[in-house]
Design a protein around this motif. Structure first.
Motif: not given
Length: 152
Positions: A102-118
């Motif tokens: 579950x931690x790995x799943x959350x970390x991958x999702x967080x990566x996708x959220x934070x890596x969005x265009x800035x």
């Protein structure tokens, strides 16, 4: 509106102003606060999972990376005008065997959220460093899972 009611209406609007100002209004990067909550959840799962010394070492690496990512995202959130003191409730599973997954799943999702265009160049470096730390946490968590599977 009658003149007598005007001060009452103005007073009500002024009283509501602090509540409106603290709302999570979308800024340049509206995913920061959600990412902070997800990182805290993943950190809790890694920290509260009993394991042997090899797994614990990888979990410690992941927790260190998560802490660094949280710091970068907090700085980026401040730049984006977010209230970093807003801590939505974490949703952590209670079963120990599923916490690493579950931690790995959350970390991958967080990566996708934070890596969005800035678009903001001032925040881009913070975002990039946060993504690097999240990637480090993902890698360490994957190693911990592999160690569990191979019995190391």
């Amino acid at each position: 509106m009658r003149i007598g009611n005007r001060p009452l209406v103005i007073g009500m609007l002024l009283a509501a102003l602090p509540f409106a100002a603290s709302a999570d209004l979308p800024g340049k990067h509206p995913y920061y606060l959600h990412a902070l909550t997800d990182l805290r959840t993943a950190r809790w799962m890694l920290e509260h999972r009993p394991g042997d010394a090899a797994v614990s070492g990888q979990e410690d690496v992941a927790i260190t990376e998560i802490d660094a990512a949280i710091g970068e995202i907090k700085r980026a959130s401040i730049e984006d005008g977010k209230d970093i003191h807003d801590h939505p409730k974490m949703d952590a599973p209670h079963d120990h065997p599923g916490r690493l997954h579950k931690a790995l799943e959350i970390l991958r999702k967080t990566h996708d959220d934070v890596a969005r265009e800035e678009d903001d160049p001032m925040t881009r470096g913070l975002r990039n460093r946060a993504v690097g730390h999240i990637d480090g946490a993902i890698h360490a968590t994957e190693k911990a899972l592999n160690d569990v599977k191979t019995g190391r």
